[in-house]
Every structure is written in C-alpha cells, then in structure tokens.
Design a protein around this motif. Sequence first.
Motif, mmCIF file in Angstrom:
data_model
loop_
_atom_site.group_PDB
_atom_site.id
_atom_site.type_symbol
_atom_site.label_atom_id
_atom_site.label_comp_id
_atom_site.label_asym_id
_atom_site.label_seq_id
_atom_site.Cartn_x
_atom_site.Cartn_y
_atom_site.Cartn_z
ATOM 1 N N GLU A 43 8.494 9.894 16.974
ATOM 2 C CA GLU A 43 8.917 10.394 15.665
ATOM 3 C C GLU A 43 8.098 9.719 14.559
ATOM 4 O OE1 GLU A 43 12.869 10.804 12.810
ATOM 5 O OE2 GLU A 43 13.034 9.956 14.820
ATOM 6 N N PRO A 44 7.385 10.501 13.763
ATOM 7 C CA PRO A 44 6.592 9.931 12.669
ATOM 8 C C PRO A 44 7.481 9.652 11.443
ATOM 9 C CG PRO A 44 6.294 12.289 12.730
ATOM 10 C CD PRO A 44 7.225 11.959 13.873
ATOM 11 N N LYS A 45 6.865 9.072 10.422
ATOM 12 C CA LYS A 45 7.544 8.839 9.151
ATOM 13 C C LYS A 45 6.737 9.471 8.031
ATOM 14 C CE LYS A 45 9.670 4.410 10.449
ATOM 15 N NZ LYS A 45 9.760 2.962 10.106
ATOM 16 N N ILE A 46 7.450 9.952 7.024
ATOM 17 C CA ILE A 46 6.803 10.535 5.849
ATOM 18 C C ILE A 46 7.323 9.821 4.609
ATOM 19 C CG2 ILE A 46 6.654 12.565 4.353
ATOM 20 C CD1 ILE A 46 4.869 12.884 6.672
ATOM 21 N N ARG A 47 6.403 9.345 3.800
ATOM 22 C CA ARG A 47 6.781 8.705 2.532
ATOM 23 C C ARG A 47 6.114 9.443 1.384
ATOM 24 N NH1 ARG A 47 9.212 4.231 0.531
ATOM 25 N NH2 ARG A 47 8.280 3.037 -1.185
ATOM 26 N N ARG A 81 0.820 -1.225 0.000
ATOM 27 C CA ARG A 81 0.000 0.000 0.000
ATOM 28 C C ARG A 81 0.844 1.261 0.000
ATOM 29 N NH1 ARG A 81 0.788 -1.658 4.994
ATOM 30 N NH2 ARG A 81 1.050 -0.137 6.691
ATOM 31 N N LEU A 82 2.101 1.182 0.458
ATOM 32 C CA LEU A 82 2.959 2.367 0.523
ATOM 33 C C LEU A 82 3.769 2.571 -0.749
ATOM 34 C CD1 LEU A 82 4.269 2.162 4.204
ATOM 35 C CD2 LEU A 82 2.394 3.519 3.290
ATOM 36 N N PRO A 121 8.917 12.479 -10.364
ATOM 37 C CA PRO A 121 9.447 12.322 -9.000
ATOM 38 C C PRO A 121 9.562 10.852 -8.608
ATOM 39 C CG PRO A 121 7.169 13.048 -8.930
ATOM 40 C CD PRO A 121 7.580 13.103 -10.365
ATOM 41 N N ARG A 122 10.612 10.513 -7.878
ATOM 42 C CA ARG A 122 10.780 9.142 -7.417
ATOM 43 C C ARG A 122 10.112 8.957 -6.062
ATOM 44 N NH1 ARG A 122 15.238 8.263 -3.926
ATOM 45 N NH2 ARG A 122 16.374 10.180 -3.411
ATOM 46 N N THR A 123 9.880 7.730 -5.711
ATOM 47 C CA THR A 123 9.270 7.390 -4.424
ATOM 48 C C THR A 123 10.367 7.295 -3.369
ATOM 49 O OG1 THR A 123 7.504 6.182 -5.538
ATOM 50 C CG2 THR A 123 7.882 5.690 -3.201
ATOM 51 N N GLU A 124 10.169 7.933 -2.218
ATOM 52 C CA GLU A 124 11.236 7.955 -1.217
ATOM 53 C C GLU A 124 10.683 8.229 0.182
ATOM 54 O OE1 GLU A 124 13.753 11.557 -1.376
ATOM 55 O OE2 GLU A 124 12.490 12.184 -3.078
ATOM 56 N N TRP A 125 11.446 7.753 1.171
ATOM 57 C CA TRP A 125 11.213 8.130 2.564
ATOM 58 C C TRP A 125 11.978 9.418 2.832
ATOM 59 C CZ3 TRP A 125 7.740 5.668 5.508
ATOM 60 C CH2 TRP A 125 7.388 4.354 5.191
ATOM 61 N N LEU A 126 11.326 10.369 3.504
ATOM 62 C CA LEU A 126 11.991 11.632 3.815
ATOM 63 C C LEU A 126 12.720 11.534 5.155
ATOM 64 C CD1 LEU A 126 9.341 14.299 2.749
ATOM 65 C CD2 LEU A 126 11.124 13.202 1.376
#
Length: 425
Positions: free
Chosen positions: A188-192, A44-45, A62-67
């Motif tokens: 701490e959250p995560k942003i994808r 799903r991510l 744009p590429r898919t990435e974790w910030l």
Amino acid sequence: MFERNISTPAAVAIIVSFLIVSIIGPLTLNREDVENWDNLSYWRLNPTGVPPEWYGELAGLPRTEWLQGERQAGEFVFTYDFHYSSAPSDIVLIPNSTGVMRVTVIGPDGREYVLWDGYVFGEIQFSKNPSVFVRIAEEKCNVMPDGGNLLFHDAFNIIFSKPTDDCLDHPEFLKGEYRIVIEGPEKEPKIRVLGKSYGLLGTDTVGRDVWTGFIWGMRETITIAILGSLATVGLALILGTLSVLSSWVGKIADFTSRLVTVTPVLPVAVSAVVLVAAIDKNYVIKASPLAIALIVGVLMMGNVSRNVRSMVEEELRKEYVESAKALGGSSLWILRKHVSRVLVPYAIYQFALAVPGTIAFITLLGFFNIVPGFNWGTIMSQTIREGATYRLAWWQVVPVGVSIGLLALSFVSLSRKIEEEFLKR
C-alpha cells in the motif's frame, strides 16, 4: 488607580501563561521533529514558506494532508476533497515498493489524467516532472507550453481547473472530489498533498514547522531569561555589597564591578559564546542554556552592581548603622542583618527588568547567527538568514516578536508596581 489594578493582574496572567505553555507545550510536540530541526531532508514532505492553516481557510488555500486510501479491485484509490481557491503546490507518492506503476487523477467531471506510467524506484514529487503537465495542458487547455514556460505557472492549476482554453493562465477551479488511482504496487503506497498552508504557524523557507520551533524555543528562551536574570541580580548584589568594604575583598569586588560596567557587551558576548559552544558537522552552534545564561548574567550586571553599591553606601551612613557599629557589630553582620532588607525589594525590581532585557539580548544575538541551542534567538537568526522577512513571511517573525513584546510589557508593569511599593517604604 483602576488602571494599575487592571495592569498588574493582567501582567501576572500573561507571565504565568507563558510559563505554563513553556512547560506543557513541548510535551505536545513530536520529539522527532525537534531532534531533526536542522536535518533539512527530514522536512522534504512539507511545503516551503506557507502560512498557517487557519489563515489558509480564510484565503481559500489548500492545507497539507495525507490522503486516506483503500484497495479496490487490485488498485489503490485515494480521495481528495478539493474545495479551495487555489491548487496545491505538489502531490507526493511514497510507493513503499518498486515496480511498474500507473498513477492517474480522476476529477469530479470524470475526466482522467495520467501523472505517471512507468517504473517507480522511490518517492516521486510530480511537480518535478514538467513533461506530464505539458501533455495535460495540451489536452485540457488546448495549448502546448514548453517546460520553461511552466516554471512561471502553477502547474497543478491545470489538473484542478475546468477544461477551458485559458486554464493555464486563468484557471477556473473545478471543486469536488478527486480520486488518485495507483495501479501496480505490491504494498500500500502513501499519498501526501502539499498544500499552500500548514499547521498552526505555517512553515519556514525549508519546510520546518514554525509552531514546533516557536513552542520548543519558548522553553529554552524563558529558561535562559530566568537563569540569566537571577545571575545578573545575584552577582550584582554580591559585588555591589562587597565593593563598599575597605578590605582586599572589597577592592577586588569594586574593580570587577567597574570593569564589567565599561565592558562592551555585544562583542564580548559573541566571543564568549564562541568559546563555550561547540559546532557540529552541520555548522550549527550548540551550548548549554546554563552557560549562555551565565554569560548574559555576568555581562549585564555592571550597572546594577554600581546601583547596589550606591544604595549600600547611603544606607551605611544612617544613624542606626552607627549605633550598630558602636555596639560591636561587624561590617558583614550589618550588611547581612540590616542593609539586605533594603536590597531585597530592589533585587526583585531589577529581576523583573532583567528578564525582558535578557530575552531581547539573546534575540539580538540571533541576528548575528551566534545564539546556540534552540531558542527564539536561534529562530530569528534562521529567519533572517533565510530571507523570510523579505518574503513577507509574517508567520515566522510575528509570533516571536509579539511574545517578546507581551513578556516585556508584563515584566515592566510588574517592575513599576514593585518600584512604587519600594518607594513607599
């Protein structure tokens, strides 16, 4: 002559390269990705149906990435370097906690836009909250679209464009460093960022990594092809050789050989696969590669066994065979000591032809969605079932198609070389 010398080494190099990749390649993959291939929620991510990153670089996608984020004065700040010709398809927040949170995006021009301000229960995909984009469009583009109108637009174009009156339909992208600020989380959250390109071979229509499927499927495909081809040639040699005998063994072997020759391969293969396979709770067909290889080997041995019989009969009519019989040699002894020497080059030749034929056959079965396991046939069946060919998702079909073509050409080239050497004798 020059062309032959080039084609044979090239064919060997291609075959060896595929063998090495099929052995080493799976070791480089994330095993969790492989184990969850049919678990659609696992993916799903990932963006769905996007091309590879290398293509995205050429097309400005744009590429898919974790910030990467850091804590600043009680807030978590994530930095996103936007330098593309298109906006990402979504931004996903994984809070790792619950509570009231405020999520804002600050552009390179210092303008701040609120993506979320309220209680967070779990993972948030901001593209599924059209009311946010309606408010931002009114503020930034001087328009008041309704939620239905946004369905026909790329909502994130609004966030990553310059503030103009036409930024909804004709955005001028504002490139630079964007900051996503999250206030209120305890952990701490995560942003994808879900971009419009992904990995080495993109994703399929449900977000699965095509590279994972291609590399992992290569190993099982080549395994089935080699084992199936060995079964084809081995059984053909046994039946074709024994069928010349006048005993009851020879009669049974001849009958079996003739029966397999006239058997309709495709429908029988479908039935056999269904019988030996198991279907899990997700309605995915699973079976041992060895079982599939044996089925293919049995069904494809018919014509080869008849050719072997013809060769053996012709060899038995030669003078040296009559001399051996006169000296007391039995039929089995003559077959083992003399005729087998003629059959070995032919067997190698048929094996070189059988490998690409087996690969093509299991891929053909994939079009009927009855190939169990995790191989190129499975990948092709999923591609057809999910309609990727009609969406021009070339990254899903071209790698498998080109690989099958290269392997087929390489093995055919080798078989021709073997045939030439065989005819010289």
